[in-house]
Design an enzyme around this catalytic site. Structure first.
Site, mmCIF file in Angstrom:
data_model
loop_
_atom_site.group_PDB
_atom_site.id
_atom_site.type_symbol
_atom_site.label_atom_id
_atom_site.label_comp_id
_atom_site.label_asym_id
_atom_site.label_seq_id
_atom_site.Cartn_x
_atom_site.Cartn_y
_atom_site.Cartn_z
ATOM 1 N N LYS A 1 0.826 -1.212 0.000
ATOM 2 C CA LYS A 1 0.000 0.000 0.000
ATOM 3 C C LYS A 1 0.863 1.265 0.000
ATOM 4 O O LYS A 1 0.499 2.269 -0.593
ATOM 5 C CB LYS A 1 -0.986 -0.002 1.171
ATOM 6 C CG LYS A 1 -2.118 -1.007 0.956
ATOM 7 C CD LYS A 1 -3.332 -0.745 1.827
ATOM 8 C CE LYS A 1 -4.460 -1.686 1.414
ATOM 9 N NZ LYS A 1 -5.663 -1.567 2.223
ATOM 10 N N LYS B 1 -10.895 -3.490 -3.616
ATOM 11 C CA LYS B 1 -11.904 -2.482 -3.942
ATOM 12 C C LYS B 1 -11.290 -1.178 -4.445
ATOM 13 O O LYS B 1 -11.960 -0.386 -5.085
ATOM 14 C CB LYS B 1 -12.869 -2.245 -2.775
ATOM 15 C CG LYS B 1 -12.266 -1.882 -1.446
ATOM 16 C CD LYS B 1 -13.374 -1.566 -0.445
ATOM 17 C CE LYS B 1 -13.382 -2.486 0.754
ATOM 18 N NZ LYS B 1 -12.203 -2.386 1.623
ATOM 19 N N LYS C 1 -4.395 -9.833 -5.511
ATOM 20 C CA LYS C 1 -5.685 -9.909 -4.822
ATOM 21 C C LYS C 1 -6.730 -8.976 -5.457
ATOM 22 O O LYS C 1 -6.394 -7.872 -5.882
ATOM 23 C CB LYS C 1 -5.417 -9.486 -3.373
ATOM 24 C CG LYS C 1 -6.587 -9.468 -2.464
ATOM 25 C CD LYS C 1 -6.165 -8.983 -1.080
ATOM 26 C CE LYS C 1 -6.565 -7.544 -0.865
ATOM 27 N NZ LYS C 1 -6.848 -7.167 0.510
HETATM 28 N N1 AQP Z 1 -9.619 -10.532 -2.615
HETATM 29 C C1 AQP Z 1 -10.017 -10.948 -1.421
HETATM 30 N N2 AQP Z 1 -10.262 -12.255 -1.204
HETATM 31 C C2 AQP Z 1 -10.684 -12.691 0.017
HETATM 32 N N3 AQP Z 1 -10.889 -11.865 1.067
HETATM 33 C C3 AQP Z 1 -10.650 -10.556 0.884
HETATM 34 N N4 AQP Z 1 -10.758 -9.484 1.691
HETATM 35 C C4 AQP Z 1 -10.422 -8.371 1.033
HETATM 36 N N5 AQP Z 1 -10.088 -8.669 -0.236
HETATM 37 C C5 AQP Z 1 -10.217 -10.020 -0.361
HETATM 38 C C6 AQP Z 1 -11.189 -9.576 3.087
HETATM 39 O O1 AQP Z 1 -12.174 -8.583 3.293
HETATM 40 C C7 AQP Z 1 -12.101 -8.129 4.625
HETATM 41 C C8 AQP Z 1 -12.136 -6.650 4.671
HETATM 42 O O2 AQP Z 1 -11.067 -6.102 3.990
HETATM 43 P P1 AQP Z 1 -10.774 -4.567 4.194
HETATM 44 O O3 AQP Z 1 -11.817 -3.761 3.597
HETATM 45 O O4 AQP Z 1 -10.548 -4.300 5.625
HETATM 46 O O5 AQP Z 1 -9.404 -4.306 3.537
HETATM 47 P P2 AQP Z 1 -8.572 -4.973 2.459
HETATM 48 O O6 AQP Z 1 -8.196 -6.364 2.835
HETATM 49 O O7 AQP Z 1 -7.445 -4.041 2.214
HETATM 50 O O8 AQP Z 1 -9.589 -5.031 1.250
HETATM 51 P P3 AQP Z 1 -9.457 -4.392 -0.129
HETATM 52 O O9 AQP Z 1 -10.664 -4.744 -0.905
HETATM 53 O O10 AQP Z 1 -8.152 -4.730 -0.767
HETATM 54 O O11 AQP Z 1 -9.530 -2.858 0.223
HETATM 55 P P4 AQP Z 1 -8.603 -1.669 -0.212
HETATM 56 O O12 AQP Z 1 -8.559 -1.740 -1.709
HETATM 57 O O13 AQP Z 1 -9.255 -0.447 0.306
HETATM 58 O O14 AQP Z 1 -7.279 -1.928 0.400
HETATM 59 C C9 AQP Z 1 -10.841 -8.736 5.236
HETATM 60 O O15 AQP Z 1 -11.237 -9.820 6.037
HETATM 61 C C10 AQP Z 1 -10.077 -9.215 4.048
HETATM 62 O O16 AQP Z 1 -9.301 -10.365 4.364
#
Ligand code: AQP
Length: 331
Positions: A111, A199, A196
């Site tokens: 990040k 969002k 991965k």
């Molecule tokens: N691709 C994924 N596959 C499985 N689980 C996922 N999670 C996120 N992406 C995947 C799970 O979703 C929960 C919440 O995630 P988060 O919003 O706290 O942050 P993150 O993991 O950083 O998710 P994103 O989508 O990648 O958000 P951004 O883009 O804002 O950084 C967690 O339980 C995570 O494991």
């Protein structure tokens, strides 16, 4: 009885990864455990967020929690910034953490790299994200944390910080265990299946959003990157795109990879992709319908007000113990 804590950041429109890796798995726990499900908006601001969008997404995420099946009568649903103990204990956890161990976090590294490229700076909050996450979990004395596989390192550091605090100041925190689903533990990008699904990915074709229409879901899966081998086979190394679609299939249909391989023997990718798209659409349609009913409703605010009050009651007990253990009090 198990105590469950988990959260999702309102940092964008929720993805199929957030749903299969986290949200979908929150639901069954509410029948057997004491559950706290948080909208972690203070984590979201570790990256710059437009304020109007952050406000809107916080409400929308709460609506999505409920639309996906969380029942406010069974689980406590609340917004992180409305329970001040999160930030307060978060600071105590930051002061218990070491810079070196934070810099080793792979999520921080990736990040930070993205932030530097996009914004020209690295927000300090990205580095202190894990101690805040530890505080979230430890405040509720959670025993089990349902999260996607990508959170493994953060869960390890949560346990390390809890142990370090208990050793130094006396037994205050329960050491939580991580729980991850088998199939949906890590949903990958549809365009770059070795990364991965996220969002905040700028490539719209890479990500299925929970609020995408059926048409869009079908188009995105049709365009998903596969390979030239032409057989549906689970092999993450040589067929990452197909393996990702198989994981999505398995997480929704409940079938094993062997069963899926048999179903599509000798059929190429067309039929397989159509079935994956149908499964996703079928899973998401009722969620989308309930979500639309909930978003502007005053009921949502009542649920979140009640949730914050209940969470605060529980969090305060642990926070009081922690400040007394650390000597961070006067009277
Ligand atoms: N691709 C994924 N596959 C499985 N689980 C996922 N999670 C996120 N992406 C995947 C799970 O979703 C929960 C919440 O995630 P988060 O919003 O706290 O942050 P993150 O993991 O950083 O998710 P994103 O989508 O990648 O958000 P951004 O883009 O804002 O950084 C967690 O339980 C995570 O494991």
């Amino acid at each position: 009885m198990e105590i469950i804590f988990s959260g999702i950041q309102p940092s964008g429109s929720l993805t199929l990864g957030n749903y299969l890796g986290a949200l979908k798995n929150f639901i069954p726990f509410q029948d057997t455990a004491e559950c706290y499900y948080c909208i972690v908006n203070q984590h979201a601001i570790t990256m710059p967020q437009p304020s109007n969008l952050l406000h809107e997404r916080t409400r929308n995420l709460a609506a999505l929690y409920i639309a996906a099946g969380l029942d406010p009568k069974k689980a406590t649903i609340f917004v992180q910034s409305e329970v001040p103990e999160h930030a307060l204990l978060g600071w105590m956890m930051i002061c218990s953490a070491y810079v070196g161990e934070m810099e080793r976090m792979t999520q921080y590294k990736s990040k930070a790299q993205k932030a530097e490229k996009k914004e020209g700076f690295i927000p300090l909050g990205l580095l202190t994200y894990p101690p805040l996450m530890a505080a979230d979990i430890l405040l509720y004395q959670a025993t089990l944390v349902p999260v996607g596989e990508d959170q493994t390192q953060h869960m390890e550091i949560t346990r390390d910080l809890a142990e370090r605090f208990n050793r130094k100041y006396g037994e205050v925190f329960t050491l939580p265990k991580m729980w991850s689903p088998e199939g949906g533990a890590r949903v990958m990008s549809l365009q770059e299946p070795t990364s991965k699904m996220s969002k905040s990915d700028d490539n719209e074709w890479a990500t299925i959003h929970m609020l995408d229409t059926a048409d869009v879901i079908v188009k995105k899966i049709k365009r998903a990157v596969t390979d030239s081998l032409g057989h549906v086979h689970y092999d993450k190394e040589n067929q990452p795109g197909v393996s990702n679609l198989m994981s999505i299939h398995a997480a929704i249909s409940g079938k094993t990879f062997e069963e899926i391989e048999k179903m599509y023997e000798g059929q190429g990718y067309g039929v397989f992709k159509k079935d994956v798209a149908d499964l996703v659409v079928e899973e998401m349609t009722p969620v989308l319908q309930r979500y639309e009913e909930l978003t502007g409703s005053p009921e949502l605010d009542e649920i979140l007000d009640e949730g914050a009050a209940k969470a605060h009651e529980k969090a305060k007990v642990t926070y009081d113990k922690a400040i007394h253990a650390m000597g961070l009090y006067r009277k």
